[in-house]
Design an enzyme around this catalytic site. Structure first.
Site: not given
Ligand code: GUN
Length: 294
Positions: A51, A95, A118
């Site tokens: 990311k 995350q 998110d």
């Molecule tokens: N953990 C697995 N997928 C995601 C996601 O799309 N966003 C976040 N913040 N954590 C994750």
């Protein structure tokens, strides 16, 4: 002939579009995103790094905050307060997964809704239900819908079966397919780990979205001829022949299922890169909405 849906290419197209959009902004006015990672879960380390790299490529400023597994919920919330108040940060991503002693619900709801790129907060999930165009929609399901749109797959009137009911994928995916308009208007069934005779349900799918986190769960007998299959699963399987010691597989038995499908996404290179691209799209949108307000 089965067509492979190339998530890498479609995500690269979106990244290129966003790069042009950010380059056209006035000098010094850049979107900013903060990544919050707690602990060192190897999958989370890898996702956050991807990311960050993507943000850099587009011209989005990114900040990485790392905290130990021992951080308390109160400490994490006060870190979020600082990010919520920082005008140079337009998007905040915490995350998942978080350590057991920290409530993900409390943490996700603590992110200011206008920075919740998110889309996991109750505010944004509510806005998604209300079909509010300013809602931030969770990146993986938004990526699934975008993949289908950009691959010319019509959802109107189709039966979409979503396997999985998570907050991150299954539930928002179902809401998106139900929305009125392009990419929606589908008849939606959500199946999950307690569904009886899963195959009888999945065989009814015109579009099957597998998001349950079980390697190879969806076999060829569970898929109708000519279906479109979207594999959201990213499962690490031990593999001594790989340098990393693992390989990635989806929730779909690709070898068995692919010959029956009209279109299918591979793992890796299907939905995964789309999650990152949609996060970037949400960050640029958060910046643009913030500017409009200012
Ligand atoms: N953990 C697995 N997928 C995601 C996601 O799309 N966003 C976040 N913040 N954590 C994750």
């Amino acid at each position: 002939m089965t067509q492979l849906i190339d998530g890498n290419q479609i995500a690269a197209d979106i990244i290129a579009e966003l790069t042009r959009e950010v380059a056209a902004l006035p000098a010094g006015d850049r979107p900013g995103v903060a990544f919050v990672r707690v602990g060192n879960d190897p999958a989370s380390v890898s996702y956050v790094a991807k990311k960050q790299k993507s943000a850099e490529q587009i011209g989005i400023k990114s900040t990485l905050l790392l905290f130990p597994e021992t951080i308390t919920q109160a400490e994490l919330l006060s870190e979020l307060d600082k990010l919520n108040a920082d005008p140079s940060i337009h998007g905040i991503l915490v995350q998942a997964p978080l350590p057991k002693h920290v409530s993900e619900t409390v943490v996700f709801n603590h992110v200011k809704p206008s920075k919740d790129v998110d889309g996991f907060s109750s505010a944004n999930l509510g806005r998604l239900c209300q079909e509010d165009p300013n809602a931030f929609v969770a990146c993986t399901p938004a990526g699934v819908v975008e993949l289908l749109k950009r691959s010319g797959v019509e959802t109107d009137g189709k039966h979409v079966v979503v396997v999985g009911r998570s907050l991150i994928v299954g539930k928002p995916a179902a809401l998106l397919f139900l929305q009125k308009g392009l990419g929606g208007n589908a008849t939606v069934t959500v199946a999950h780990s307690r569904t009886r005779d899963l195959g009888a349900i999945t065989r009814q799918a015109d579009i099957l979205v597998a998001a349950i986190g079980k390697p190879g769960l969806i076999t060829s007998l569970m898929v109708r001829d000519g279906a479109v299959v979207i594999d959201v699963g990213i499962n690490r399987i031990a593999d001594a022949s790989k340098k990393t010691g693992f390989r990635l597989v989806g929730d779909v038995d690709f070898e068995g299922v692919a010959p029956k499908c009209a279109k299918i996404t591979p793992v890796p290179g299907g939905v995964g890169p789309m999650t990152v691209a949609m996060l970037m799209k949400n960050t640029v949108k958060a910046h643009s909405l913030a500017r409009r307000k200012a």
